[in-house]
Design a protein around this motif. Structure first.
Motif, PDB file in Angstrom:
ATOM      1  N   LYS A   1       0.830  -1.210   0.000  1.00  0.00           N
ATOM      2  CA  LYS A   1       0.000   0.000   0.000  1.00  0.00           C
ATOM      3  C   LYS A   1       0.864   1.261   0.000  1.00  0.00           C
ATOM      4  CE  LYS A   1      -4.215  -1.772   2.144  1.00  0.00           C
ATOM      5  NZ  LYS A   1      -5.256  -1.534   3.181  1.00  0.00           N
ATOM      6  N   TYR A   2       0.439   2.204  -0.825  1.00  0.00           N
ATOM      7  CA  TYR A   2       1.050   3.531  -0.888  1.00  0.00           C
ATOM      8  C   TYR A   2      -0.067   4.562  -0.933  1.00  0.00           C
ATOM      9  CZ  TYR A   2       5.661   1.581  -2.095  1.00  0.00           C
ATOM     10  OH  TYR A   2       6.862   0.913  -2.079  1.00  0.00           O
ATOM     11  N   LYS A   3       0.307   5.808  -0.718  1.00  0.00           N
ATOM     12  CA  LYS A   3      -0.615   6.916  -0.931  1.00  0.00           C
ATOM     13  C   LYS A   3       0.099   8.029  -1.683  1.00  0.00           C
ATOM     14  CE  LYS A   3      -3.828   6.428   2.945  1.00  0.00           C
ATOM     15  NZ  LYS A   3      -4.385   7.073   4.172  1.00  0.00           N
ATOM     16  N   LEU A   4      -0.635   8.640  -2.595  1.00  0.00           N
ATOM     17  CA  LEU A   4      -0.164   9.866  -3.228  1.00  0.00           C
ATOM     18  C   LEU A   4      -0.938  11.021  -2.607  1.00  0.00           C
ATOM     19  CD1 LEU A   4       1.500  11.367  -5.371  1.00  0.00           C
ATOM     20  CD2 LEU A   4      -0.409  11.022  -6.975  1.00  0.00           C
ATOM     21  N   PHE A   5      -0.225  11.857  -1.868  1.00  0.00           N
ATOM     22  CA  PHE A   5      -0.826  13.035  -1.234  1.00  0.00           C
ATOM     23  C   PHE A   5      -0.705  14.210  -2.208  1.00  0.00           C
ATOM     24  CE2 PHE A   5       0.785  10.282   2.082  1.00  0.00           C
ATOM     25  CZ  PHE A   5      -0.259  10.220   2.996  1.00  0.00           C
ATOM     26  N   LEU A   6      -1.825  14.896  -2.456  1.00  0.00           N
ATOM     27  CA  LEU A   6      -1.856  15.974  -3.434  1.00  0.00           C
ATOM     28  C   LEU A   6      -2.296  17.262  -2.734  1.00  0.00           C
ATOM     29  CD1 LEU A   6      -3.475  13.234  -4.884  1.00  0.00           C
ATOM     30  CD2 LEU A   6      -2.622  14.548  -6.842  1.00  0.00           C
ATOM     31  N   GLU A   7      -1.383  18.147  -2.501  1.00  0.00           N
ATOM     32  CA  GLU A   7      -1.680  19.394  -1.795  1.00  0.00           C
ATOM     33  C   GLU A   7      -2.441  20.343  -2.725  1.00  0.00           C
ATOM     34  OE1 GLU A   7       0.925  22.192   1.120  1.00  0.00           O
ATOM     35  OE2 GLU A   7       1.600  22.140  -0.978  1.00  0.00           O
ATOM     36  N   GLY A   8      -3.654  20.728  -2.315  1.00  0.00           N
ATOM     37  CA  GLY A   8      -4.406  21.752  -3.030  1.00  0.00           C
ATOM     38  C   GLY A   8      -4.982  21.340  -4.362  1.00  0.00           C
ATOM     39  N   ALA A   9      -5.185  20.034  -4.613  1.00  0.00           N
ATOM     40  CA  ALA A   9      -5.768  19.612  -5.885  1.00  0.00           C
ATOM     41  C   ALA A   9      -7.216  20.072  -5.981  1.00  0.00           C
ATOM     42  CB  ALA A   9      -5.684  18.106  -6.029  1.00  0.00           C
ATOM     43  N   ASP A  10      -7.647  20.442  -7.185  1.00  0.00           N
ATOM     44  CA  ASP A  10      -9.033  20.857  -7.381  1.00  0.00           C
ATOM     45  C   ASP A  10      -9.980  19.666  -7.408  1.00  0.00           C
ATOM     46  OD1 ASP A  10      -8.647  23.771  -7.758  1.00  0.00           O
ATOM     47  OD2 ASP A  10      -7.478  23.137  -9.489  1.00  0.00           O
ATOM     48  N   GLU A  11      -9.512  18.556  -7.954  1.00  0.00           N
ATOM     49  CA  GLU A  11     -10.313  17.331  -7.974  1.00  0.00           C
ATOM     50  C   GLU A  11      -9.406  16.160  -8.344  1.00  0.00           C
ATOM     51  OE1 GLU A  11     -13.264  17.197 -11.113  1.00  0.00           O
ATOM     52  OE2 GLU A  11     -12.035  18.471 -12.408  1.00  0.00           O
ATOM     53  N   LEU A  12      -9.937  14.961  -8.118  1.00  0.00           N
ATOM     54  CA  LEU A  12      -9.237  13.743  -8.508  1.00  0.00           C
ATOM     55  C   LEU A  12      -9.998  13.088  -9.651  1.00  0.00           C
ATOM     56  CD1 LEU A  12      -8.346  12.180  -5.022  1.00  0.00           C
ATOM     57  CD2 LEU A  12      -7.026  13.805  -6.399  1.00  0.00           C
ATOM     58  N   LEU A  13      -9.266  12.540 -10.622  1.00  0.00           N
ATOM     59  CA  LEU A  13      -9.870  11.953 -11.819  1.00  0.00           C
ATOM     60  C   LEU A  13      -9.400  10.511 -11.963  1.00  0.00           C
ATOM     61  CD1 LEU A  13      -9.110  14.959 -14.212  1.00  0.00           C
ATOM     62  CD2 LEU A  13     -11.212  14.563 -12.895  1.00  0.00           C
ATOM     63  N   PHE A  14     -10.329   9.606 -12.295  1.00  0.00           N
ATOM     64  CA  PHE A  14     -10.005   8.183 -12.381  1.00  0.00           C
ATOM     65  C   PHE A  14     -10.535   7.571 -13.682  1.00  0.00           C
ATOM     66  CE2 PHE A  14      -9.601   9.153  -7.985  1.00  0.00           C
ATOM     67  CZ  PHE A  14      -8.707   8.237  -7.452  1.00  0.00           C
ATOM     68  N   CYS A  15      -9.732   6.666 -14.241  1.00  0.00           N
ATOM     69  CA  CYS A  15     -10.157   5.848 -15.373  1.00  0.00           C
ATOM     70  C   CYS A  15      -9.366   4.535 -15.296  1.00  0.00           C
ATOM     71  CB  CYS A  15      -9.953   6.564 -16.714  1.00  0.00           C
ATOM     72  SG  CYS A  15      -8.225   6.953 -17.075  1.00  0.00           S
ATOM     73  N   GLU A  16      -9.329   3.787 -16.378  1.00  0.00           N
ATOM     74  CA  GLU A  16      -8.606   2.510 -16.387  1.00  0.00           C
ATOM     75  C   GLU A  16      -7.452   2.570 -17.391  1.00  0.00           C
ATOM     76  OE1 GLU A  16      -9.199   0.192 -14.289  1.00  0.00           O
ATOM     77  OE2 GLU A  16     -11.155   0.831 -13.528  1.00  0.00           O
ATOM     78  N   ASN A  17      -6.347   1.926 -17.065  1.00  0.00           N
ATOM     79  CA  ASN A  17      -5.263   1.791 -18.036  1.00  0.00           C
ATOM     80  C   ASN A  17      -5.575   0.599 -18.936  1.00  0.00           C
ATOM     81  OD1 ASN A  17      -2.895   1.987 -19.468  1.00  0.00           O
ATOM     82  ND2 ASN A  17      -1.652   0.969 -17.909  1.00  0.00           N
TER      83      ASN A  17
ATOM     84  N   ARG B   1       3.330  14.093  -2.440  1.00  0.00           N
ATOM     85  CA  ARG B   1       4.151  13.134  -1.687  1.00  0.00           C
ATOM     86  C   ARG B   1       3.626  11.738  -1.959  1.00  0.00           C
ATOM     87  NH1 ARG B   1       6.564  14.275   4.242  1.00  0.00           N
ATOM     88  NH2 ARG B   1       8.035  12.509   4.350  1.00  0.00           N
ATOM     89  N   PHE B   2       4.516  10.869  -2.439  1.00  0.00           N
ATOM     90  CA  PHE B   2       4.162   9.479  -2.718  1.00  0.00           C
ATOM     91  C   PHE B   2       4.868   8.617  -1.685  1.00  0.00           C
ATOM     92  CE2 PHE B   2       4.987   5.414  -4.937  1.00  0.00           C
ATOM     93  CZ  PHE B   2       3.676   5.043  -5.201  1.00  0.00           C
ATOM     94  N   SER B   3       4.094   7.901  -0.877  1.00  0.00           N
ATOM     95  CA  SER B   3       4.710   7.271   0.293  1.00  0.00           C
ATOM     96  C   SER B   3       3.967   6.021   0.713  1.00  0.00           C
ATOM     97  CB  SER B   3       4.720   8.278   1.452  1.00  0.00           C
ATOM     98  OG  SER B   3       5.263   7.706   2.613  1.00  0.00           O
ATOM     99  N   ASN B   4       4.707   5.087   1.329  1.00  0.00           N
ATOM    100  CA  ASN B   4       4.063   3.931   1.953  1.00  0.00           C
ATOM    101  C   ASN B   4       3.878   4.159   3.445  1.00  0.00           C
ATOM    102  OD1 ASN B   4       6.672   3.683   2.913  1.00  0.00           O
ATOM    103  ND2 ASN B   4       6.923   1.526   2.327  1.00  0.00           N
ATOM    104  N   GLN B   5       4.093   5.384   3.895  1.00  0.00           N
ATOM    105  CA  GLN B   5       3.863   5.764   5.286  1.00  0.00           C
ATOM    106  C   GLN B   5       2.559   6.557   5.386  1.00  0.00           C
ATOM    107  OE1 GLN B   5       7.403   7.624   6.950  1.00  0.00           O
ATOM    108  NE2 GLN B   5       8.750   6.308   5.717  1.00  0.00           N
ATOM    109  N   THR B   6       1.955   6.554   6.553  1.00  0.00           N
ATOM    110  CA  THR B   6       0.609   7.112   6.696  1.00  0.00           C
ATOM    111  C   THR B   6       0.572   8.633   6.655  1.00  0.00           C
ATOM    112  OG1 THR B   6       0.836   7.009   9.100  1.00  0.00           O
ATOM    113  CG2 THR B   6      -0.207   5.120   7.984  1.00  0.00           C
TER     114      THR B   6
END
Length: 895
Positions: free
Chosen positions: A239-255, A316-321
């Motif tokens: 597990k990892y998390k990408l933390f995004l400071e101040g993003a307007d929105e998140l967008l998802f699709c499939e590769n 920040r991309f991290s495997n820490q909380t």
């Protein structure tokens, strides 16, 4: 070397894990590669084009702009941008394909690698993004219209940067820990008016689940959390998390491939690979998953950048909380990693005091480190096609690499560059390791080892050349590179890694045997080899069936093999210091070298020597079916390569190898015919040393006389690949009523022989210039100051061989330095790059250079072997060149 923080990280692990687990391992172009081509006719450039790439899910890798991935390419992170003018978002770099370009494939973007540490604890690059619509069509149309005699049409030629209406986008990484990566994007508006810019940091999984293999059916998941986090769940990586400071929105699709767009078939999932692009361009949310789940995701940042100012986003991309604040220590860590990078290079560059040279060298190092790539290719699976494919696979009319079914690569490799050459090339890689060894000797040694592994090397001993045709033959420089890396590693660490030498030596024995069995047509120690990396330098394609029939005996093929033999001899001697049994192998290669030397001297009464007494130069010999032989009198780099076969054995070394010394003396005493071929063996040279070389005194002087003649090979910027003599006196060969001609051309190729984008008919190439310098310094180590030459020829200046070698190195370096008029030769044809304050300190390390002006040519972006300029700067800065001069007294031992 100082034990800096970065040096400690390098020493912590020798593999591509730990601090190297995450790095710049994405290609810059996965579309248009052999691996992604499943067309029947082998249309690699057309099967997945740039236009299709945003909608087609790749099978064998991923590409992205300024991106990173883990060391197996499972999780990828890169950046997309939109200037609100383009018809698509800028997710990957654009360029013309081989058929589109008048000199072959060519990237049509401006980007620069500015910094990187070996573990990628800190990295920085710059991408220049126009604010006007990107000129995709104009670039393709203009290049398509031009012929071989015209220059390539580059993006700067469109004028799109001339009024400063563009963004300078800096992409930076700083690692807090092995799996904790801070990311900063800073976009500068260089224009006089404010401009909109959309930034899309994008995270996705390489598609491993769509191809019908049971063991890869698992599909990892990305989840959105509160418009500020993307959660990564991957069975192998955790597990990892990408933390995004101040993003307007998140967008998802499939590769996953947009089958509706490409194949006219319904999509299995409505949110295909190009969903984020389609949403940004159209504003329609039907393309992205409202549930914020998928295998591809992006943070959406909508910015307006004021005139002359900048905006910055932090990730920040991290495997820490990081439950409290993921960005609380962000600036502090960034500052620390930048300081550590400076400390690392301050130590590495301690001999380089000139600020201009330090900048050139550091950017050259950065290019070498950014051009690492995860290279994945299972040839057997690729040939058969996958169990489940998005179209009906009809097989291949002319299967590439059919005899390489054993080949299964999944490694981090050093690439020539990741757009034009997003695949390894065997001899390029060897040169890369010489520069890389100063940065990270462990990585350099692993690179040399990996290409010799059983899943790369053919069972018959051949090394794979490059993915377009693994069966082509590259010059055998692997042993030379192995010895150079060993020397540099020993210099840095104070102890020689003999275990590394021994490991490589065993595999090279297989490859050496392949050369002897396959490329010595008549068993007389005269070798062919085909084009041997020199593309169109000859009258005809040396890799194809000869238009005359018969066969070639090549001065370069034989010179390379003589060099290979001496490299193996030197390695065997070194191993023998701790494992005496290897003295037998040293004796074997000593005698083999003597036989090649004898063959080079004369092929017998009925045949022609490769050395032409009339011209005092080496040429290829053509043997036709009617039994006749003819010298092909092209004055080219082919005739200089015998210079590379040189090695020095000193008395101190020989005294430690009594069995080898006894065998050498027996051969010299009992085979006077062979002993007479050795250059002054019985006359001790500088420091009681003995010289082994193809060139004896007279031939060496004559070859140097021609090589250092400014009307022939010597340019203001190094040694040309073809003599300028052929500008006024083209070489002509008549066959079947046709005239085949070789003429000096200082810049781009005017010949289609063996591809149209390479040219060895006049320009300057760093790798062979580097080998020339290396060889000259070995000769100097034997002859010392007593052996003087005229340099340049007919100038009246007399100097030592060492001084001439230093001069050639300085001429090569001068390609990147401002001259007395303030001009940089590499940018001769581009005033913008010369003078503009936002360009003038940025360097592109081109594939090769104009033989008359030094202007950069070919692949433009940090091409690997031109990184050798970093080594030249190191040595010439202190006039203490060590290419062939590491003291024998340095301690040798096992790792």
């Amino acid at each position: 070397m100082k034990d800096t923080a970065e040096r400690k990280r390098i020493h912590a692990r020798a593999d591509n894990k730990g601090w190297k687990k995450w790095g710049p391992y994405l290609a810059e172009r996965q579309w248009g590669t052999v691996r992604e081509d499943y067309s029947y006719w082998g249309d690699s450039w057309g099967f997945i084009s740039h236009e299709l790439s945003r909608s087609y899910s790749y099978r064998w890798g991923e590409d992205g702009l300024g991106g990173i991935s883990d060391n197996k390419g499972h999780i990828c992170l890169a950046f997309a941008f939109w200037n609100h003018e383009d018809p698509i978002i800028k997710e990957r770099l654009y360029g013309v394909t081989g058929p589109e370009g008048n000199h072959g494939e060519d990237v049509k973007e401006l980007y620069y690698y500015l910094d990187s540490t070996p573990t990628h604890s800190y990295m920085k690059m710059l991408y220049k993004y126009p604010q006007a619509a990107f000129p995709y069509a104009k670039l393709a149309e203009e290049n398509r219209k031009r012929n071989r005699l015209q220059p390539e049409y580059e993006i700067a030629d469109t004028g799109i940067f001339s009024d400063n209406r563009y963004f300078d986008i800096f992409i930076e990484y700083a690692k807090a820990d092995e799996n904790d990566i801070l990311i900063k994007i800073t976009a500068h508006n260089r224009y006089t008016k404010e401009a909109p810019l959309t930034l899309l940091p994008t995270l996705w999984f390489r598609n491993t689940w769509s191809w019908g293999y049971e063991q890869f059916n698992y599909k990892p998941i990305l989840n959105g959390i509160a418009n500020r986090q993307i959660e990564v769940n991957h069975r192998l990586l955790g597990k990892y998390k990408l933390f995004l400071e101040g993003a307007d929105e998140l967008l998802f699709c499939e590769n996953e491939t947009n089958s509706e767009r490409i194949f006219g078939k319904p999509n299995a999932n409505p949110y295909a690979k190009d969903g984020i692009n389609n949403y940004i361009i159209t504003g329609k949310k039907q393309y992205v998953n409202p549930n914020q789940i998928g295998s591809k995701a992006a943070g959406h940042y909508k910015k307006v950048v004021p005139a002359g100012e900048s905006v910055c986003i932090r990730l920040r991309f991290s495997n820490q909380t990081h439950q409290s604040n993921a960005f609380g220590d962000f600036d502090e860590i960034f500052k620390l990693r930048q300081q550590e990078a400076d400390e690392f290079y301050d130590d590495l560059q301690q001999n380089v005091t000139d600020p201009e040279l330090r900048t050139i060298q550091r950017q050259a190092f950065a290019g070498m480190l950014w051009n690492k790539q995860f290279f994945y290719y299972n040839v057997n699976e690729w040939l058969k096609g996958d169990p489940k494919m998005p179209f009906e696979f009809k097989g291949r009319a002319y299967p590439r690499n059919l005899t390489w079914k054993h080949m299964y690569t999944a490694n981090i490799l050093s690439m020539p560059d990741k757009w034009e050459y997003p695949w390894f090339a065997a001899w390029d890689l060897a040169f890369h390791t010489v520069t890389l060894s100063r940065l990270d000797p462990y990585f350099a040694k692993r690179q040399l080892a990996v290409i010799l592994r059983e899943y790369y090397m053919h069972p018959n001993g051949q090394l794979p050349a490059y993915e377009w045709n693994f069966s082509d033959v590259n010059p055998p420089v692997h042993a030379w590179a192995t010895w150079k890396v060993y020397e540099i590693d020993r210099e840095l660490n104070g102890i020689g890694d003999v275990a590394f030498l021994e490991r490589i030596f065993h595999k090279l024995l297989l490859n050496f045997t392949w050369w002897v069995n396959r490329k010595d047509a008549e068993g007389n120690n005269i070798f062919a080899g085909g084009f041997l990396g020199l593309d169109n330098i000859g009258v005809f394609d040396r890799s194809a069936e000869l238009p005359t029939g018969g066969h070639l005996e090549q001065a370069d093929g034989t010179g390379w093999m003589a060099m290979y033999t001496l490299n193996m001899l030197r390695i065997a001697c070194e191993i023998s210091l701790v494992r005496p049994v290897y003295q037998d192998m040293a004796s074997k290669f000593f005698e083999h070298f003597l036989h090649i030397t004898a063959a080079m001297k004369s092929l017998g009464d009925q045949k022609i020597s490769l050395w032409d007494e009339e011209d005092q130069f080496y040429y290829d010999v053509l043997h036709t079916p009617d039994g006749k032989s003819k010298l092909l009198k092209v004055r080219s780099m082919v005739g200089l390569i015998p210079l590379f076969a040189v090695e020095i054995l000193d008395e101190e070394l020989l005294s430690k190898l009594p069995d080898f010394k006894r065998r050498v003396e027996w051969v010299l005493n009992n085979r006077p015919d062979l002993a007479s071929l050795i250059s002054r063996w019985h006359e001790p040279g500088k420091g009681e040393s003995h010289l082994l070389a193809l060139l004896r005194g007279h031939r060496m002087k004559m070859l140097l006389k021609r090589m250092f003649d400014e009307t022939e090979f010597l340019s203001d910027y190094g040694i040309r690949a073809l003599s300028k003599y052929h500008h006024e006196h083209p070489y002509e060969f008549f066959v079947n009523g046709e005239v085949l001609r070789v003429k000096y051309t200082p810049a781009e190729s005017d010949s289609s022989i063996f591809g149209g984008n390479s040219n060895w008919r006049g320009p300057i190439w760093f790798p062979l210039n580097f080998l020339i310098i290396d060889s000259l310094l070995k000769f100097y180590n034997y002859y010392g100051d007593d052996y003087e030459i005229e340099y340049p020829t007919n100038s009246g200046n007399v100097m030592t061989v060492r001084e001439a070698a230093v001069s050639v190195a300085e001429r090569l370096i001068s390609i990147f330095r401002r001259d007395q008029k303030g001009n940089i030769p590499v940018y001769t044809s581009n005033k913008l790059f010369q003078d503009d304050p936002h360009f003038k300190d940025l360097y592109l390390f081109y594939e090769y250079f104009n033989g008359d002006t030094g202007n950069g040519l070919g692949a433009a972006h940090q091409t690997g072997w031109t990184g050798l300029v970093a080594d030249l700067i190191e040595h010439t800065s202190v006039h203490k060149i060590k290419f062939g001069d590491v003291p024998a007294s340095v301690e040798t031992g096992l790792e």
